[in-house]
Design a protein around this motif. Structure first.
Motif, PDB file in Angstrom:
ATOM      1  N   LEU A   1      16.680  56.540  22.427  1.00  0.00           N
ATOM      2  CA  LEU A   1      16.876  57.691  23.039  1.00  0.00           C
ATOM      3  C   LEU A   1      17.385  58.989  21.941  1.00  0.00           C
ATOM      4  N   ALA A   2      18.567  58.564  21.290  1.00  0.00           N
ATOM      5  CA  ALA A   2      19.245  59.692  20.618  1.00  0.00           C
ATOM      6  C   ALA A   2      18.224  59.884  19.192  1.00  0.00           C
ATOM      7  N   ASP A   3      17.288  59.200  18.860  1.00  0.00           N
ATOM      8  CA  ASP A   3      16.399  59.551  17.766  1.00  0.00           C
ATOM      9  C   ASP A   3      15.350  60.403  18.227  1.00  0.00           C
ATOM     10  N   HIS A   4      14.773  60.060  19.378  1.00  0.00           N
ATOM     11  CA  HIS A   4      13.706  60.927  20.024  1.00  0.00           C
ATOM     12  C   HIS A   4      14.323  62.222  20.304  1.00  0.00           C
ATOM     13  N   LEU A   5      15.261  62.330  21.005  1.00  0.00           N
ATOM     14  CA  LEU A   5      16.164  63.592  21.337  1.00  0.00           C
ATOM     15  C   LEU A   5      16.282  64.531  19.917  1.00  0.00           C
ATOM     16  N   ALA A   6      16.510  63.760  18.787  1.00  0.00           N
ATOM     17  CA  ALA A   6      16.753  64.484  17.587  1.00  0.00           C
ATOM     18  C   ALA A   6      15.417  64.881  17.253  1.00  0.00           C
ATOM     19  N   ALA A   7      14.545  64.265  17.247  1.00  0.00           N
ATOM     20  CA  ALA A   7      13.077  64.685  16.838  1.00  0.00           C
ATOM     21  C   ALA A   7      12.625  65.830  17.524  1.00  0.00           C
TER      22      ALA A   7
ATOM     23  N   ARG B   1      11.305  72.943  26.220  1.00  0.00           N
ATOM     24  CA  ARG B   1      12.009  73.446  27.302  1.00  0.00           C
ATOM     25  C   ARG B   1      13.025  72.385  28.059  1.00  0.00           C
ATOM     26  N   GLY B   2      12.407  70.966  28.101  1.00  0.00           N
ATOM     27  CA  GLY B   2      13.270  69.971  28.639  1.00  0.00           C
ATOM     28  C   GLY B   2      12.783  68.701  28.430  1.00  0.00           C
ATOM     29  N   TYR B   3      13.231  67.714  28.760  1.00  0.00           N
ATOM     30  CA  TYR B   3      13.099  66.091  28.261  1.00  0.00           C
ATOM     31  C   TYR B   3      13.455  65.481  29.338  1.00  0.00           C
ATOM     32  N   HIS B   4      12.551  64.375  29.666  1.00  0.00           N
ATOM     33  CA  HIS B   4      12.898  63.484  30.736  1.00  0.00           C
ATOM     34  C   HIS B   4      12.697  62.077  30.314  1.00  0.00           C
ATOM     35  N   VAL B   5      13.907  61.144  30.537  1.00  0.00           N
ATOM     36  CA  VAL B   5      13.774  59.808  30.138  1.00  0.00           C
ATOM     37  C   VAL B   5      12.981  59.053  30.966  1.00  0.00           C
ATOM     38  N   TRP B   6      12.154  58.428  30.467  1.00  0.00           N
ATOM     39  CA  TRP B   6      11.335  57.234  31.316  1.00  0.00           C
ATOM     40  C   TRP B   6      12.102  56.008  31.114  1.00  0.00           C
ATOM     41  N   SER B   7      12.785  55.373  32.026  1.00  0.00           N
ATOM     42  CA  SER B   7      12.661  55.733  33.787  1.00  0.00           C
ATOM     43  C   SER B   7      14.044  55.657  33.989  1.00  0.00           C
TER      44      SER B   7
ATOM     45  N   TYR C   1      23.692  58.674  27.879  1.00  0.00           N
ATOM     46  CA  TYR C   1      22.813  59.843  28.152  1.00  0.00           C
ATOM     47  C   TYR C   1      23.817  60.852  29.093  1.00  0.00           C
ATOM     48  N   GLN C   2      24.725  60.397  30.044  1.00  0.00           N
ATOM     49  CA  GLN C   2      25.685  61.116  30.852  1.00  0.00           C
ATOM     50  C   GLN C   2      26.746  61.963  29.955  1.00  0.00           C
ATOM     51  N   GLY C   3      27.047  61.164  28.939  1.00  0.00           N
ATOM     52  CA  GLY C   3      27.836  61.794  27.775  1.00  0.00           C
ATOM     53  C   GLY C   3      27.314  62.871  26.955  1.00  0.00           C
ATOM     54  N   MET C   4      26.031  62.453  26.767  1.00  0.00           N
ATOM     55  CA  MET C   4      25.171  63.451  26.110  1.00  0.00           C
ATOM     56  C   MET C   4      24.960  64.875  26.905  1.00  0.00           C
ATOM     57  N   ILE C   5      24.689  64.728  28.186  1.00  0.00           N
ATOM     58  CA  ILE C   5      24.379  65.927  29.026  1.00  0.00           C
ATOM     59  C   ILE C   5      25.635  66.655  29.021  1.00  0.00           C
TER      60      ILE C   5
END
Ligand code: GBH
Length: 474
Positions: free
Chosen positions: A398-404, A416-422, A458-462
């Motif tokens: 997740l971290a690497d794809h958000l960085a991408a 504009r936004g990103y949703h984790v599956w799932s 993810y909670q910490g990242m947000i």
């Protein structure tokens, strides 16, 4: 392991999590729901791993309050879920089911009370069975996505949903991954309805696009807020620069991407259709005016991304010409990626997501803002002796794809936004319950929900994102 750094996304970037009705709801025959093609398919022996079905799944239909609580504590801005068409209109067309309508009212109100914006997918693969094969005694013709009537039924369903929920839904997604509905369903046969029919798959592709266009029209006239579609655009790499491999890449681009992106974003049917499908590309089901409906402007494009693929020209093709033209386009997939693979067998290659977004941005001047509507990984997720799931590989994914995504934004792509599956582990279609994609672990014996380490990450990242980007209080 030291947790990876949090990616730096712009102020106002939205974070979310995604699910789909058949994968989580269960309650397959509760409160007047009709059967879908996935009920039929999953109940057919040999179609899903270990005969798994969505009969109970995560029992989200009865536990949605707890699940919204998990979303609230996670801190997401947006929750992407799908409506079950056969829960709302059990026979596909005709009378609506009041108890089905009530369920999504309760869910949406619960989300709004938790400060979460609903992002609603109208179709995540659960076609009412009656539209595929009409019940005995009915005068309907059936035929599912092969016939135009199904697109018209979809528009009625979209109008119903917009009238009922439009005041509270921020984003509408007409279809999820129509590639899968058309080609995995009617050509590869690994998804419902599970046929291998060539021509039917191409007709389905057109009627899905038309269904999208008609639904956009219905949503707009009901005053819907933002309207878009979700595609699984593939990032396709060539095995070599031999001309035959480059030609194979072109055919795969047409099949996986341009069938969708050209009419939706470019106002034309894909160039190179005949190289890909030969005589089947006659498009006999297309009517004048369809392209204009399909290409109506969108407020956003949803992109689902998991992994890139590498293709080469296939040495042999199936001898059956009917199947050959639609199922077998003369392409083999290779896996030259010397990286980690998830339990789906998928290579982890985050820069491919940046490439894909940049490529869309340069190819389509009409590209609307992009939302990542799905991204995530299936992992082993063994429950540790402490009762928790320490899914460090998922956190890295997740971290690497958000960085991408952040890289693509830095290069000018409007994401504009990103949703984790799932949000939850769930029914992974033909792969049943063995593949776990959730931020939250499901014990399928007790249906207990346990947040994994990735949920905490993810909670910490947000939280960190908000602290970094929000105006300091004065
Ligand atoms: C998405 O599809 C879906 O939107 C989502 O529902 C799904 O849970 C998620 O990704 C994870 O897969 O079952 O072995 O025959 C992504 C594309 C296409 C990947 C079909 C799995 C089925 C292979 N999917 N493919 S199999």
């Amino acid at each position: 392991m030291h947790p990876p750094d949090f990616p730096e996304l712009p102020a106002g970037f939205r974070f979310g999590a995604a699910t789909a009705a058949y994968q989580i709801e269960g309650a397959h025959d509760a409160d007047g729901r009709g059967p879908s093609i996935w009920d039929t398919f999953s109940h057919t022996p040999g179609r899903t791993l270990n005969g798994a079905t969505g009969d109970t799944a995560c029992d989200h239909y009865h536990r949605y309050r707890e699940d919204v609580g998990l979303l609230r504590d996670l801190g997401v801005d947006s929750y992407r879920f799908s409506l079950s068409w056969p829960r709302l209109i059990p026979a596909g067309t005709g009378p609506a089911n009041p108890r089905g309508l009530d369920f999504y009212d309760r869910l949406i109100d619960e989300l709004l009370a938790a400060g979460i914006a609903p992002a609603v997918t109208l179709y995540h693969w659960d076609l009412p069975q009656a539209l595929e094969t009409p019940p005995p005694g009915s005068t309907a013709t059936g035929g599912g996505w092969r016939v135009r009537e199904t697109a018209e039924a979809f528009a009625e369903y979209a109008a119903l949903a917009a009238a009922r929920y439009g005041d509270r839904v921020e984003r509408w997604i007409t279809l999820n991954e129509p590639y899968c509905s058309a080609f995995v369903g009617h050509a590869e046969g690994r998804h419902a309805p599970g046929t291998q029919e060539g021509r039917g798959a191409l007709a389905a592709a057109h009627h899905l696009l038309l269904a999208h266009g008609l639904a956009v029209q219905a949503l707009r006239s009901a005053g819907a807020q933002e309207v878009g579609i979700t595609l699984n655009i593939d990032r396709i790499h060539a095995a070599s620069d031999r001309p035959e491999d480059l030609a194979a890449v072109r055919r795969a681009e047409v099949l996986h991407n341009e069938t969708w992106t050209e009419p939706l974003l470019g106002g034309r049917y894909p160039r190179g259709e005949h190289e890909t499908w030969g005589a089947l590309a006659d498009g006999a089901w297309r009517r004048p005016g369809d392209l204009r409906l399909i290409g109506a402007p969108l407020d956003f494009l949803g992109v689902n991304f998991y992994r890139p693929v590498t293709v080469a020209a296939a040495a042999h093709r199936t001898p059956d010409p009917g199947l050959r033209d639609a199922v077998d386009i003369g392409v083999t997939e290779l896996d030259p990626y010397g990286t980690r693979h998830t339990t789906m067998g998928w290579p982890v290659v985050p820069p491919a997501l940046t490439e894909l977004l940049r490529d869309l941005h340069t190819r389509y001047p009409r590209l609307p803002p992009v939302w990542i509507t799905e991204n995530g990984s299936a992992e082993d997720d063994t429950v540790a002796p402490d009762g928790l799931v320490h899914d460090t590989d998922r956190i890295a994914y997740l971290a690497d794809h958000l960085a991408a995504v952040a890289d693509a934004v830095a290069q000018g792509v409007d994401v504009r936004g990103y949703h984790v599956w799932s949000l939850l582990d769930n029914f992974e279609w033909a792969r049943g319950y063995d593949q776990r994609f959730g931020l939250v672990h499901i014990d399928y014996d007790t249906l207990n929900r346990t947040p994994k380490d990735s949920y905490r990450w993810y909670q910490g990242m947000i939280t960190a994102h908000r602290a970094r980007t929000e105006e300091p209080a004065r």
